[in-house]
Design an enzyme around this catalytic site. Sequence first.
Site, short mmCIF file in Angstrom:
data_model
loop_
_atom_site.label_atom_id
_atom_site.label_comp_id
_atom_site.label_asym_id
_atom_site.label_seq_id
_atom_site.Cartn_x
_atom_site.Cartn_y
_atom_site.Cartn_z
N CYS A 57 16.13 -13.49 3.12
CA CYS A 57 15.89 -12.87 2.04
C CYS A 57 14.86 -13.30 1.20
O CYS A 57 14.27 -14.59 1.53
CB CYS A 57 17.35 -13.48 0.99
SG CYS A 57 18.71 -12.59 1.74
N HIS B 182 13.25 -3.57 42.71
CA HIS B 182 14.30 -4.24 42.83
C HIS B 182 15.14 -3.96 41.72
O HIS B 182 16.08 -4.75 41.41
CB HIS B 182 13.98 -5.92 42.83
CG HIS B 182 13.09 -6.41 43.78
ND1 HIS B 182 13.42 -6.83 44.92
CD2 HIS B 182 11.97 -6.77 43.96
CE1 HIS B 182 12.65 -7.29 45.85
NE2 HIS B 182 11.46 -7.05 44.88
N GLU C 274 5.50 -7.95 24.82
CA GLU C 274 5.00 -7.82 23.63
C GLU C 274 4.90 -6.14 23.09
O GLU C 274 5.33 -6.11 22.02
CB GLU C 274 3.74 -8.51 23.30
CG GLU C 274 3.25 -8.33 21.79
CD GLU C 274 4.17 -8.97 20.77
OE1 GLU C 274 4.09 -8.46 19.51
OE2 GLU C 274 5.30 -9.77 21.10
N TRP D 211 18.45 -9.61 2.50
CA TRP D 211 18.69 -9.07 3.89
C TRP D 211 20.21 -9.57 4.02
O TRP D 211 20.57 -10.89 4.22
CB TRP D 211 17.81 -9.68 4.88
CG TRP D 211 18.00 -9.19 6.28
CD1 TRP D 211 17.33 -8.09 6.79
CD2 TRP D 211 18.70 -9.83 7.45
NE1 TRP D 211 17.64 -7.97 8.10
CE2 TRP D 211 18.35 -8.94 8.56
CE3 TRP D 211 19.53 -10.88 7.30
CZ2 TRP D 211 18.83 -9.09 9.74
CZ3 TRP D 211 20.15 -11.17 8.62
CH2 TRP D 211 19.86 -10.13 9.91
N LYS E 28 7.30 -4.54 20.46
CA LYS E 28 6.66 -3.79 19.06
C LYS E 28 7.33 -2.32 18.96
O LYS E 28 7.40 -1.75 18.23
CB LYS E 28 5.18 -3.53 19.19
CG LYS E 28 4.53 -4.87 18.86
CD LYS E 28 4.29 -5.22 17.43
CE LYS E 28 4.70 -6.62 17.02
NZ LYS E 28 5.57 -7.44 17.50
N ASN F 197 18.62 -17.95 -0.76
CA ASN F 197 17.81 -17.40 0.70
C ASN F 197 18.40 -18.49 1.62
O ASN F 197 18.16 -19.71 1.48
CB ASN F 197 16.54 -17.67 0.73
CG ASN F 197 15.96 -17.35 2.02
OD1 ASN F 197 16.59 -16.67 2.90
ND2 ASN F 197 14.81 -17.67 2.54
N GLY F 198 19.17 -18.06 2.51
CA GLY F 198 20.05 -18.79 3.53
C GLY F 198 21.29 -18.55 3.83
O GLY F 198 21.64 -17.30 3.56
N LYS G 196 10.91 -10.66 8.06
CA LYS G 196 9.82 -11.16 8.37
C LYS G 196 10.01 -12.69 9.18
O LYS G 196 9.58 -13.01 10.01
CB LYS G 196 8.62 -11.28 7.40
CG LYS G 196 7.31 -11.70 7.72
CD LYS G 196 6.54 -10.95 8.69
CE LYS G 196 5.44 -11.38 9.21
NZ LYS G 196 4.82 -10.51 10.31
N GLU H 86 10.77 -2.65 17.89
CA GLU H 86 10.78 -3.16 16.31
C GLU H 86 10.72 -2.02 15.51
O GLU H 86 11.57 -1.69 14.57
CB GLU H 86 9.79 -4.29 16.16
CG GLU H 86 10.36 -5.48 16.72
CD GLU H 86 8.99 -6.56 16.34
OE1 GLU H 86 9.55 -7.51 16.01
OE2 GLU H 86 7.96 -6.33 16.75
N ARG I 40 11.09 -9.45 3.43
CA ARG I 40 11.92 -10.38 3.96
C ARG I 40 13.54 -9.98 3.75
O ARG I 40 14.35 -10.60 4.15
CB ARG I 40 11.93 -11.63 2.96
CG ARG I 40 10.50 -12.26 2.94
CD ARG I 40 10.65 -13.45 2.22
NE ARG I 40 11.50 -14.43 2.74
CZ ARG I 40 11.43 -15.58 3.41
NH1 ARG I 40 10.26 -15.44 3.90
NH2 ARG I 40 12.38 -16.29 3.91
#
Length: 611
Positions: free
Chosen positions: A2, A510, A487, A74, A491, A100-101, A606, A494, A27
């Site tokens: 958050c 395989h 990567e 969040w 992206k 936040n936490g 983030k 996401e 966030r």
Amino acid sequence: MCGIVGYIGKKEAKPILINGLFRLEYRGYDSAGIATIENNGLKVVKNKGRVNDLNNTKGIDSLKGTIGIGHTRWATHGKPSSTNSHPHMDNSENFAVVHNGIIENYADLKEFLKSHKYKFLSETDTEVIPNLIHFYFESSKKTGNMRFLDAIANTCKMLKGSYALEILSSMYPDNMIVVRKDSPLVIGKGVEENYISSDIPAILSFTKDFYLLNDNEFAFISRDSIDFYDSELNKIDKECQNITWNAGAAEKDGYADFMLKEINEQPKSIRETIGSRISKNSKTLLPDIDLDKKYLNSINKIFIVACGTAMHAGYATKPIFEGLCEIPVEVDAASEFRYRNPLINEKTLCIFVTQSGETADTIAALKLAKSKGAKTIAISNVIGSSITREADYTVYTHAGPEIAVASTKAYTSQIVLLAIVAIYFAEILEKNLEKCSELKNDILLLPTKLEEVLKNTDKIKEFAKKIYKEKDVFFIGRGIDYSVAQEGSLKLKEISYIHSEAYPSGELKHGAIALIENGVTVVSVLTNRMLVEKSVSNLLEVVTRGAKTFIVTNQELNHDFDEVITIPKTSTLISPVLSVVPLQILAYYISKEKGLDVDKPRNLAKSVTVE
């Protein structure tokens, strides 16, 4: 996860809090709220949805107080709702808290408080905090300001988990208390006013002077003073730091999205990360790392530990460390590393990579490594962040604030900085000095070559229009190109919500090739001259099965593929800095074609400051 913000001064708090919450929305963005101290006590306005929804909520315009706290959420405990949003108050409505936490033992604390007749309205872990403060305030034997501090300190001793807290009380209308443990929090110093935030960019337009709290430190804040205390409420001194970031770096500057802005800032962020650290015909300068030849000769392994995109930067640079320093390197996910009892001792060097410097798993992994006697180096983009205060040594990227949730410029800056660290070690060890010199020259040319890549994006945009409705996309590459494929796949997942997977090209036969059918898109990265023929053979295998192909390469290919994006030639070792950019741009335009919020993808934040 958050974001929290606070203000205490002579101005009306609400517009400052709303401004800060907009800047912190990356966030978390499922609900938001603010609390201010008004003439008749604490007033809370909060709502489900984004900060803009809060800004249109009934009652928001009635807030005129000059002291306030704010929160953008969040969700971790309790679904997104007005009731579960912050700030939370105690039963007496004398204390308001934003958090936040995660409070890991909140269920036990809730039962404890219920046994003392406290009632709860929400499903959150946070609501125990203001009620615990009230409980300890009522039982405290201290007086004045220390009674307020004492109640919060006793509350924090009961909390297990992580937290950054801002607390207001109607009984202390001219003060605010903040405290942190394992979650980020900074205090911005003004003239007869002070600002509080999870991140520096959110309040950088108001001040450049910041206090950085360590774990278990408290700040008792008024308009014109800040007093700092340790966990036992002994007064301590804190040094104010001047932050040189440009406040405009946290604005879009005419770009449609922060992500597009940050993609285009990569030449600048690479230049500034290089700085004066490397130059032609001179030794690499990293004065922040004080490791000598004797120590480097004594180590038998290097760990690069990180999460998500930062871990992919580790995969991309593993070949550089091994090729130049001739020391085995293992790249590990911090969330796995911290729980698998890794084989570490005083002969192990551990490098921890995190853009924010607040990633909970990475910080915990660093603490574990230190406990086993390993030397630790932090690679971070945020000065004074939590991990930089835990590590033996810290080296900063200079990417500037990265606002979009999906990392772009931080990733390429991390690769460049890790490469510089590898060259620095090799020069101390006096190994592969000719290779080091060649790689330094290639690194110095990267910003100009990145500018060239960014000028030619039209074909990428057109290809995005062809495939944005697809459900599955596959990324392939060999060697260092596979790290870029990982990567690129991340992206796309996401920000477009398209399922994608990355595979080493040689592993297709395989199992994964069973998924390739007519119309499926395969993205390939191909930059290693020694592996062109093998990589082309893999591509022809998917073309035969009807796949559409999107190739990023700096090699000559004598075959027809659907789209070939040519990038400038450079050393294979540093090629990910160039080859990843077309993949960033492809993911961006696919997301835009789908009409999605590029900067704030669903379910993501983030900085992952909780497990």
